[in-house]
Design a protein around this motif. Structure first.
Motif, PDB file in Angstrom:
ATOM      1  N   HIS A 192     -21.760  79.032  70.229  1.00  0.00           N
ATOM      2  CA  HIS A 192     -21.092  80.092  70.982  1.00  0.00           C
ATOM      3  C   HIS A 192     -20.711  81.230  70.046  1.00  0.00           C
ATOM      4  CE1 HIS A 192     -17.938  82.058  73.385  1.00  0.00           C
ATOM      5  NE2 HIS A 192     -18.540  81.509  74.432  1.00  0.00           N
ATOM      6  N   PRO A 193     -20.800  82.490  70.510  1.00  0.00           N
ATOM      7  CA  PRO A 193     -20.441  83.617  69.634  1.00  0.00           C
ATOM      8  C   PRO A 193     -19.042  83.531  69.035  1.00  0.00           C
ATOM      9  CG  PRO A 193     -21.557  84.411  71.597  1.00  0.00           C
ATOM     10  CD  PRO A 193     -21.313  82.943  71.814  1.00  0.00           C
ATOM     11  N   PHE A 194     -18.145  82.740  69.644  1.00  0.00           N
ATOM     12  CA  PHE A 194     -16.783  82.624  69.121  1.00  0.00           C
ATOM     13  C   PHE A 194     -16.569  81.324  68.348  1.00  0.00           C
ATOM     14  CE2 PHE A 194     -16.179  86.117  71.930  1.00  0.00           C
ATOM     15  CZ  PHE A 194     -15.114  86.836  71.405  1.00  0.00           C
ATOM     16  N   ALA A 195     -17.642  80.582  68.090  1.00  0.00           N
ATOM     17  CA  ALA A 195     -17.518  79.370  67.268  1.00  0.00           C
ATOM     18  C   ALA A 195     -17.574  79.765  65.798  1.00  0.00           C
ATOM     19  CB  ALA A 195     -18.617  78.380  67.619  1.00  0.00           C
ATOM     20  N   GLU A 196     -16.569  80.532  65.378  1.00  0.00           N
ATOM     21  CA  GLU A 196     -16.582  81.148  64.054  1.00  0.00           C
ATOM     22  C   GLU A 196     -16.580  80.110  62.940  1.00  0.00           C
ATOM     23  OE1 GLU A 196     -14.142  84.650  61.639  1.00  0.00           O
ATOM     24  OE2 GLU A 196     -13.299  83.751  63.448  1.00  0.00           O
ATOM     25  N   ARG A 203      -9.330  88.386  94.775  1.00  0.00           N
ATOM     26  CA  ARG A 203      -8.571  88.782  95.967  1.00  0.00           C
ATOM     27  C   ARG A 203      -7.567  87.704  96.371  1.00  0.00           C
ATOM     28  NH1 ARG A 203      -7.798  87.668 100.791  1.00  0.00           N
ATOM     29  NH2 ARG A 203      -9.239  85.902 100.685  1.00  0.00           N
ATOM     30  N   SER A 204      -8.039  86.456  96.455  1.00  0.00           N
ATOM     31  CA  SER A 204      -7.181  85.392  96.965  1.00  0.00           C
ATOM     32  C   SER A 204      -6.023  85.070  96.029  1.00  0.00           C
ATOM     33  CB  SER A 204      -8.012  84.133  97.226  1.00  0.00           C
ATOM     34  OG  SER A 204      -8.582  83.650  96.021  1.00  0.00           O
ATOM     35  N   HIS A 205      -6.192  85.295  94.733  1.00  0.00           N
ATOM     36  CA  HIS A 205      -5.126  85.016  93.772  1.00  0.00           C
ATOM     37  C   HIS A 205      -4.354  86.277  93.376  1.00  0.00           C
ATOM     38  CE1 HIS A 205      -7.509  81.311  93.313  1.00  0.00           C
ATOM     39  NE2 HIS A 205      -6.388  80.752  92.935  1.00  0.00           N
ATOM     40  N   ARG A 206      -4.672  87.375  94.021  1.00  0.00           N
ATOM     41  CA  ARG A 206      -3.978  88.656  93.791  1.00  0.00           C
ATOM     42  C   ARG A 206      -3.947  89.005  92.289  1.00  0.00           C
ATOM     43  NH1 ARG A 206      -0.191  85.791  96.306  1.00  0.00           N
ATOM     44  NH2 ARG A 206       1.473  86.428  94.890  1.00  0.00           N
ATOM     45  N   ILE A 207      -5.093  88.874  91.652  1.00  0.00           N
ATOM     46  CA  ILE A 207      -5.208  89.104  90.210  1.00  0.00           C
ATOM     47  C   ILE A 207      -5.028  90.590  89.896  1.00  0.00           C
ATOM     48  CG2 ILE A 207      -6.762  88.977  88.227  1.00  0.00           C
ATOM     49  CD1 ILE A 207      -5.660  86.268  89.188  1.00  0.00           C
ATOM     50  N   GLU A 208      -4.293  90.857  88.832  1.00  0.00           N
ATOM     51  CA  GLU A 208      -4.037  92.234  88.394  1.00  0.00           C
ATOM     52  C   GLU A 208      -4.712  92.563  87.068  1.00  0.00           C
ATOM     53  OE1 GLU A 208       0.200  92.612  88.292  1.00  0.00           O
ATOM     54  OE2 GLU A 208       0.437  92.203  90.433  1.00  0.00           O
ATOM     55  N   VAL A 209      -5.007  91.537  86.256  1.00  0.00           N
ATOM     56  CA  VAL A 209      -5.626  91.749  84.947  1.00  0.00           C
ATOM     57  C   VAL A 209      -6.598  90.596  84.671  1.00  0.00           C
ATOM     58  CG1 VAL A 209      -5.264  92.192  82.481  1.00  0.00           C
ATOM     59  CG2 VAL A 209      -3.455  92.745  84.116  1.00  0.00           C
ATOM     60  N   LEU A 210      -7.759  90.941  84.121  1.00  0.00           N
ATOM     61  CA  LEU A 210      -8.720  89.941  83.660  1.00  0.00           C
ATOM     62  C   LEU A 210      -8.699  89.902  82.136  1.00  0.00           C
ATOM     63  CD1 LEU A 210     -11.239  88.041  83.890  1.00  0.00           C
ATOM     64  CD2 LEU A 210     -12.630  90.128  83.963  1.00  0.00           C
ATOM     65  N   VAL A 211      -8.688  88.698  81.563  1.00  0.00           N
ATOM     66  CA  VAL A 211      -8.769  88.526  80.108  1.00  0.00           C
ATOM     67  C   VAL A 211     -10.015  87.700  79.806  1.00  0.00           C
ATOM     68  CG1 VAL A 211      -7.638  87.710  78.013  1.00  0.00           C
ATOM     69  CG2 VAL A 211      -6.263  88.561  79.930  1.00  0.00           C
ATOM     70  N   THR A 212     -10.861  88.206  78.906  1.00  0.00           N
ATOM     71  CA  THR A 212     -12.083  87.508  78.569  1.00  0.00           C
ATOM     72  C   THR A 212     -12.437  87.727  77.110  1.00  0.00           C
ATOM     73  OG1 THR A 212     -14.420  87.225  79.174  1.00  0.00           O
ATOM     74  CG2 THR A 212     -13.550  89.469  79.213  1.00  0.00           C
ATOM     75  N   LYS A 213     -13.232  86.833  76.575  1.00  0.00           N
ATOM     76  CA  LYS A 213     -13.863  87.054  75.273  1.00  0.00           C
ATOM     77  C   LYS A 213     -15.208  87.741  75.499  1.00  0.00           C
ATOM     78  CE  LYS A 213     -11.989  82.863  73.073  1.00  0.00           C
ATOM     79  NZ  LYS A 213     -12.374  81.540  72.511  1.00  0.00           N
ATOM     80  N   ASP A 214     -15.657  88.501  74.518  1.00  0.00           N
ATOM     81  CA  ASP A 214     -16.957  89.147  74.616  1.00  0.00           C
ATOM     82  C   ASP A 214     -18.041  88.120  74.310  1.00  0.00           C
ATOM     83  OD1 ASP A 214     -19.126  90.813  74.727  1.00  0.00           O
ATOM     84  OD2 ASP A 214     -18.742  91.779  72.796  1.00  0.00           O
ATOM     85  N   SER A 215     -18.232  87.201  75.249  1.00  0.00           N
ATOM     86  CA  SER A 215     -19.200  86.125  75.055  1.00  0.00           C
ATOM     87  C   SER A 215     -20.624  86.598  75.300  1.00  0.00           C
ATOM     88  CB  SER A 215     -18.876  84.952  75.979  1.00  0.00           C
ATOM     89  OG  SER A 215     -17.588  84.452  75.711  1.00  0.00           O
ATOM     90  N   GLY A 216     -20.796  87.641  76.106  1.00  0.00           N
ATOM     91  CA  GLY A 216     -22.122  88.105  76.442  1.00  0.00           C
ATOM     92  C   GLY A 216     -22.812  87.165  77.415  1.00  0.00           C
ATOM     93  N   GLY A 217     -24.048  87.514  77.782  1.00  0.00           N
ATOM     94  CA  GLY A 217     -24.817  86.680  78.693  1.00  0.00           C
ATOM     95  C   GLY A 217     -24.534  86.986  80.150  1.00  0.00           C
TER      96      GLY A 217
END
Length: 248
Positions: free
Chosen positions: A73-77, A189-203
């Motif tokens: 994985h790109p984050f398996a540093e 929508r169903s969880h009323r999410i306001e912010v997404l947090v992700t790693k730049d994993s790509g793909g």
């Protein structure tokens, strides 16, 4: 020629498929064993760690590995740097297979961070209901004072280990990609999410969440990926890696 693929990714499995019937080639895929019920590649497979740099170097020598391919994985540093050091010590050529990272497009509202703790510090000013897609191993970064008062929906393949610090207000969603765009839209929508947090994993497997966030006008905190170890040749597709092997 014996090729060892450090895998566990879609790219690692695809590379094993491409090399399966290559004449004069033995391919071994190695999985870390951190995910329950992993998707196994074709061919010879080993599961589990090597015992650090010295253990991996010894395995390369003992099993007469001619080429090592880091398709983790790109984050398996940690394993990537261990692979670079072990390959150098065993005098084995090393190739890093990394899928291209994501690129923001028109309408994206991205906030870049260099680490999970930095991502956590950005959240209070962006929203209160967070969709966390950085995996179970990074949950502790969001369990500190900076996350007080925030609610998290955390999606991962496996649950966190017992005793792992997690956010005080968190719902756990166990799921494995690929994910469809319509499903990601409904989840936000169903969880009323306001912010997404992700790693730049790509793909492509987990990219639909970015499109769903863009459509909803949500801010996205993107953690930058660590660099490939210095001096290591990098390719961006299993096909390119297979071609490099044919060239040898």
């Amino acid at each position: 020629m014996h090729v060892l693929i450090l895998g566990g990714t879609t790219e690692g499995r695809r590379l094993a498929e491409l090399l399966e019937d290559a004449p004069g080639l033995r391919v071994t895929s190695s999985l870390a064993g951190r995910v329950a019920g992993p998707r196994l590649p074709v061919g010879e497979v080993r599961v589990g760690g090597f015992g650090g740099v010295s253990g991996l170097a010894e395995w390369l020598r003992t099993h007469h590995v001619d080429v090592l391919i880091d398709a983790t994985h790109p984050f398996a540093e940690k394993i990537s740097f261990h692979a670079a050091e072990a390959a150098a010590g065993a005098h084995v050529p090393l190739l890093a297979l990394r899928r291209p990272g994501w690129v923001p497009g028109a309408g994206d509202n991205w906030h870049l961070a260099d680490s999970l703790p930095e991502a956590a510090r950005l959240l209070p000013r962006l929203g209160r209901r967070i969709f966390l897609t950085t995996g179970r191993l990074g949950l502790a970064a969001f369990a500190g004072p900076a996350s007080a008062g925030l609610w998290f929906l955390s999606r991962s393949v496996d649950p966190p280990e017992p005793g792992t610090p997690v956010p005080a207000r968190m719902e756990l969603l166990l799921s494995r990609g690929p994910f469809a765009l319509d499903d990601e839209r409904e989840l936000l929508r169903s969880h009323r999410i306001e912010v997404l947090v992700t790693k730049d994993s790509g793909g492509a497997a987990t990219a639909p969440k970015l499109a769903a966030a863009r459509e909803a006008g949500l801010p996205v905190v993107v953690v930058r990926r660590p660099p490939v170890p210095p001096g290591v040749r990098e390719v961006t597709s299993p096909e390119e890696a297979a071609e490099a092997l044919r060239g040898r």
